[in-house]
Design a protein around this motif. Structure first.
Motif, PDB file in Angstrom:
ATOM      1  N   GLN A  91       0.842  -1.182   0.000  1.00  0.00           N
ATOM      2  CA  GLN A  91       0.000   0.000   0.000  1.00  0.00           C
ATOM      3  C   GLN A  91       0.884   1.240   0.000  1.00  0.00           C
ATOM      4  O   GLN A  91       1.892   1.284   0.680  1.00  0.00           O
ATOM      5  N   ALA A  92       0.482   2.232  -0.763  1.00  0.00           N
ATOM      6  CA  ALA A  92       1.263   3.448  -0.879  1.00  0.00           C
ATOM      7  C   ALA A  92       1.265   4.205   0.439  1.00  0.00           C
ATOM      8  O   ALA A  92       0.252   4.293   1.130  1.00  0.00           O
ATOM      9  N   SER A 142       6.465   5.804  -0.583  1.00  0.00           N
ATOM     10  CA  SER A 142       6.916   4.420  -0.615  1.00  0.00           C
ATOM     11  C   SER A 142       5.727   3.519  -0.903  1.00  0.00           C
ATOM     12  O   SER A 142       4.574   3.951  -0.829  1.00  0.00           O
ATOM     13  N   GLY A 143       6.004   2.292  -1.237  1.00  0.00           N
ATOM     14  CA  GLY A 143       4.944   1.315  -1.463  1.00  0.00           C
ATOM     15  C   GLY A 143       4.657   1.054  -2.918  1.00  0.00           C
ATOM     16  O   GLY A 143       4.158  -0.006  -3.277  1.00  0.00           O
ATOM     17  N   ARG A 144       4.945   2.030  -3.774  1.00  0.00           N
ATOM     18  CA  ARG A 144       4.795   1.811  -5.217  1.00  0.00           C
ATOM     19  C   ARG A 144       5.579   2.891  -5.921  1.00  0.00           C
ATOM     20  O   ARG A 144       6.063   3.830  -5.310  1.00  0.00           O
ATOM     21  N   THR A 145       5.683   2.762  -7.225  1.00  0.00           N
ATOM     22  CA  THR A 145       6.404   3.751  -8.019  1.00  0.00           C
ATOM     23  C   THR A 145       5.501   4.940  -8.301  1.00  0.00           C
ATOM     24  O   THR A 145       4.385   4.772  -8.781  1.00  0.00           O
ATOM     25  N   ASN A 149      12.017   9.233  -4.771  1.00  0.00           N
ATOM     26  CA  ASN A 149      10.578   9.143  -4.542  1.00  0.00           C
ATOM     27  C   ASN A 149      10.107  10.230  -3.576  1.00  0.00           C
ATOM     28  O   ASN A 149       9.315   9.974  -2.654  1.00  0.00           O
TER      29      ASN A 149
END
Length: 122
Positions: A1-2, A25-28, A75
């Motif tokens: 999860q983002a 964090s958690g995805r691009t 990020n």
């Protein structure tokens, strides 16, 4: 999860500067628009700025004073705030967009941070 985590808020005198950071964090997020919104006491959450590979956009109230930027390698998205005014006092939230477009609409952002308080004294 983002997950989005803001930092950099604080107390500053009018005319001063602050730089907010938002670590994702958690995805691009490199292909998503990223935005900053704020919530002042007694008001609705409002758009501040957004950025994507296609460009950036700003609320009229912060144009020329705030600058949004991002470092995709880290990020992280930033909000440099200069010439701060007491009316900039609010909780500032970072958000990740549902698409690449740097929209000013809250509905176009699906992931939100917990917020960071910015207080500008007169």
């Amino acid at each position: 999860q983002a997950q989005l985590v803001e930092s950099g808020g604080g107390l500053v005198q009018a005319g001063g500067s602050l730089r907010l950071s938002c670590k994702a964090s958690g995805r691009t997020f490199s292909t998503s628009a990223m935005g900053w919104f704020r919530l002042a006491s007694g008001k609705e959450r409002e758009f501040v700025a957004a950025i994507s590979w296609s460009g950036s956009s700003y609320a009229d109230s912060v144009k020329g004073r705030f600058t949004i930027s991002r470092d995709n390698a880290k990020n992280t998205v930033y909000l440099q705030m200069n010439s701060l005014k007491p009316e900039d006092t609010a909780v500032y939230y970072c958000a990740a967009g549902r698409s690449y477009y740097p929209s000013p609409s809250i509905n176009d952002f699906g992931s939100w941070g917990q917020g960071t308080q910015v207080t500008v004294s007169s």
